[in-house]
Structures are given as C-alpha cells and as structure tokens.
Enzyme design. Structure first.
Site, mmCIF file in Angstrom:
data_model
loop_
_atom_site.group_PDB
_atom_site.id
_atom_site.type_symbol
_atom_site.label_atom_id
_atom_site.label_comp_id
_atom_site.label_asym_id
_atom_site.label_seq_id
_atom_site.Cartn_x
_atom_site.Cartn_y
_atom_site.Cartn_z
ATOM 1 C CG HIS A 256 -2.382 0.832 1.314
ATOM 2 N ND1 HIS A 256 -1.323 2.296 1.501
ATOM 3 C CD2 HIS A 256 -3.174 0.439 0.516
ATOM 4 C CE1 HIS A 256 -2.711 2.994 1.437
ATOM 5 N NE2 HIS A 256 -3.682 2.023 0.717
ATOM 6 C CG ASP B 191 -8.160 -3.019 -3.323
ATOM 7 O OD1 ASP B 191 -9.495 -2.935 -3.270
ATOM 8 O OD2 ASP B 191 -7.038 -2.545 -3.175
#
Length: 436
Positions: A309, A366
C-alpha cells in the site's frame, strides 16, 4: 493544529537562509509550510506523485501507515464496524459527529425521500452500448444529475447543502442497481421505504418478479461493514481529484463524477477486481510458489495484486477485518470458495518470504474484499461500483470541508524539461524545403 509554530526549518540557498515554519497536526504529524517559498526565493519543490506533499488541512480521517491506524473523525475503524451502520458513518463524515436518535431519524428520512431517480433519467440507460462498464455509466449518470437537480453550485446551494448531499448518497445506489439490472436484461426494482440503506440496495440488485429475493440479515450487516471500510481514506487519488475539481467551484455532481472516474482505474478502485482475476489464474495453475517467484522477479510483468500500500507499511487494518469476515460468513452459509483457499495460501507464502517482509508488503483491503463480494452475489464488474457507493460520503465530506475553507483553485507548478526556444528563422527554414 498549531497556528503559530515556534519552530522553523532553515533552507539555505547559496548565502541566503529562508525560515520555513513547521506545522503540527493533532496526532503529532509535522510538516514544513512552503506556501511562501516561490514568493521568497523564486523556487518551487518537485514531488512526483505527491507522496511527500500535504495538499490541505483536514479533520475528516487520520491514517498512520507505520502503525496500521485508520480513524474517521477520531473514531477507530475497528470500533465503527462493530458499533454503527453505514448511514451513521456517512453522517459522521459529512457532519463531523455521529448522529443522535433525532438526527439519525431525520437523515434516514432524507435518504428515503431522495432515493428515487428522476424518471426521465431512466431513458439514459437505454442508450449505453451493451457491455458498457458500470463505472462509466455511473460517472455519466451522476454528472447528468446537475441538469435534473439544478442549483448545486457552491453559491446557490449554501442553504440546501444537506438535501443535496443526502440526495447524492441515496440516489447513487439506485443508479448502480438500475445499471446492473439493465446489463442483465431484467426489469428495474425501485427502492422501498421500509428497508434500510444496505438492505434496499441488495433488494434492488437481486429481487425479481419470478424469484423474490430473501434479504438475509447477515448479508445486510456485511454490506454495512464493507461500505464502512471503504467510506474514507484521506488524500487518495479519487479524493484528491474531488478536491482539485471542486476547487474550480464546479457543481457537486460533476465534482463527484470526477471522483468516480478516478476510482475506476485498475491501480485504485479497480484493484479488488484485479485481485480476483489474479487469484483465479493462480488457482487454475496451482503453483503458488511459482507466482511468488514471479512477483519477486523485477523482469517479470506479473505483480501480486492486493499486496502493499502507498501508505500502510504494516497490515492494512481494513484487510484484517475483511479477512476475518470472509472466514466467518463463508462458514455461516456453508460456502466453499476455492479462491479464498488460494488467497490464504498466497498470503501465507508471501508473509514467510523475505522479499515481502523486508519491503513491508502486507495484504491491503483489496485482497479479500472481492471474495466477500462474491459470497454476497455481487458480480465482478460491479466491484468498483461498490467501492464508489461506499466512498461517496468521504468525497462529499472533503468537498464540503474544502468549500468551507474558501480554497483557492488548485494550480500546481512544474519543472519544464522541454526544448529551448525555437526562433522564427528556424521555423521558416523547416517549413521551406528550398532553404537548406
């Protein structure tokens, strides 16, 4: 935030020293205020991707990527998913506080009254080509709302901002469900006044004249959790787009349409769909270690989607919640998804691999989201739309905060690296082949 900083950063340029004030956030974040840099020195900063640049002050959400912290208006994400529903979080983001009983009742009534789409807008769905991606349809439809619900520019909507925001938060789920029904050739299902926000959406998606949809309370609870997890995440790509477009005093609906367009990219909102496609490929191959090796190989085009991320350097707190919800819900409904088993194997292999450990590459939100959406019956081409529905209150909150700050139009500088000046005689020589 401290308005009159006692500390300064000293920038030395040749023999000249410039004092740049330090600013301190409520969580101890420190930054250097360079707003006067170009005026005082003639210089600008260069920060591709804006990874080191704070573009605004905000009170909406706080992220600590090193510690894995996410809070909305000071409330930890782990608390919100346990204690409240999505409409409470929507109210919290837009208004700054969780609603009391009377405020919640009034907000729910506003959402209900504004859940119907203007009937003339239904005809728009008939003219999109078959197979159009729902995100493109959604962005277009939201943009068109300004024609049906005028007076949404900053100056004229000042006294009606709550209604406009509630209409947008409510009507977007109706549009999304209509787009899905249109894509599969089924009659649309209208919202019901007796259903909650998430229950209404599930009913509009899956109810049919020949197969009535049974609304499972646990499915409704999970959708609330998923929407809460995606509702806000400070200055991400789509939120930055909303602030940038909105700074030009563009109307609310066109501004949100820009956010939806930004979210549609595979590196942003489309990542959860990309994860499912990757997991399916790994499952069909069966060799998890091979794909881990490919992900480590800088010469390989393969990327391990759903890992790492831009902000988090530890386990994404949202990913941990979704992973636990996946295990519990699939067990509850006695459903075995081979992609969940594959995801577990991939995570286990990656978290033991030094390449991922040293680079702080952990699952992000996700990685497991798509599996849970699949279990709820949401088709893959709707995954990004689900993200947009959830993120809408965050976008609206940032737009509202931005206009309240009287923000100047966003206009970054650049470092020009093109050709030097081309003179008039050089152009004449190029345009006249007889001149050598």
């Amino acid at each position: 935030m401290e308005k009159k900083p006692a500390e300064f950063a000293i920038l030395k340029i040749g023999e000249k020293e410039i004092r740049l004030p330090l600013v301190i956030g409520t969580q101890g974040e420190r930054g250097i205020d360079i707003s006067s840099l170009r005026r005082d020195t003639g210089l600008v900063t260069i920060d591709p991707g804006l990874g080191n640049t704070a573009a605004c002050y905000s009170q909406i959400s706080y992220v600590d990527g090193e510690k894995g912290i996410l809070r909305y208006r000071g409330i930890p994400i782990e608390v919100l998913v346990k204690k409240v529903k999505f409409i409470d979080v929507a109210y919290l983001l837009v208004h700054g506080e969780l609603p009391g009983a009377d405020e919640r009742k009034k907000f729910s009534e506003m959402l209900n009254l504004n859940s119907m789409m203007h009937e003339d807008m239904r005809h728009f769905f008939d003219h999109f080509p078959q197979g159009s991606h729902p995100m493109h349809i959604l962005s277009t439809m939201i943009n068109a709302m300004a024609a049906f619900y005028p007076n949404v520019d900053i100056k004229s909507m000042a006294d009606n901002i709550d209604t406009s925001c509630a209409r947008l938060i409510s009507i977007i789920r109706t549009m999304a469900a209509f787009a899905y029904k249109k894509s599969i050739g089924e009659p649309v299902v209208y919202p019901r006044h007796d259903l909650s926000y998430c229950a209404n959406f599930l009913n509009m998606m899956f109810d049919s004249p020949v197969r009535p949809y049974h609304i499972h309370p646990e499915a409704v609870r999970l959708l609330n959790v998923l929407f809460i997890l995606h509702a806000e995440h400070e200055q991400n790509c789509s939120t930055t787009a909303v602030r940038a477009i909105g700074s030009a005093q563009v109307n609310l609906y066109a501004t949100i349409s820009a956010g939806i367009s930004a979210l549609s990219g595979p590196l942003h909102g489309g990542a959860n769909q990309a994860v499912i496609e990757m997991l399916r490929m790994i499952h069909e191959d069966g060799d998890v270690d091979k794909f881990i090796r490919m992900a480590r190989d800088k010469n390989s085009p393969f990327r391990l989607m759903g890992f790492g991320h831009r902000v988090y350097k530890t386990y994404d707190p949202r990913a941990e919640i979704v992973r636990n919800e996946c295990d519990a819900y699939l067990t509850l409904i006695n459903h075995k998804d081979p992609l969940l088993d594959t995801a577990r194997r991939v995570e286990e292999a990656a978290r033991k691999d030094s390449y991922f450990v040293e680079r702080n590459l952990y699952p992000n939100v996700d990685f497991y989201t798509g599996i849970l959406y699949r279990a709820l019956g949401i088709p893959e081409n709707m995954f990004t739309v689900m993200f947009a529905l959830a993120r809408l209150p965050g976008w609206v909150a940032h737009w509202k905060e931005m206009i309240g700050d009287s923000t100047k139009i966003i206009r970054p500088r650049q470092i020009y690296i093109g050709r030097n000046e081309i003179f008039e005689h050089e152009i004449e020589n190029r345009n006249n082949p007889q001149i050598i």
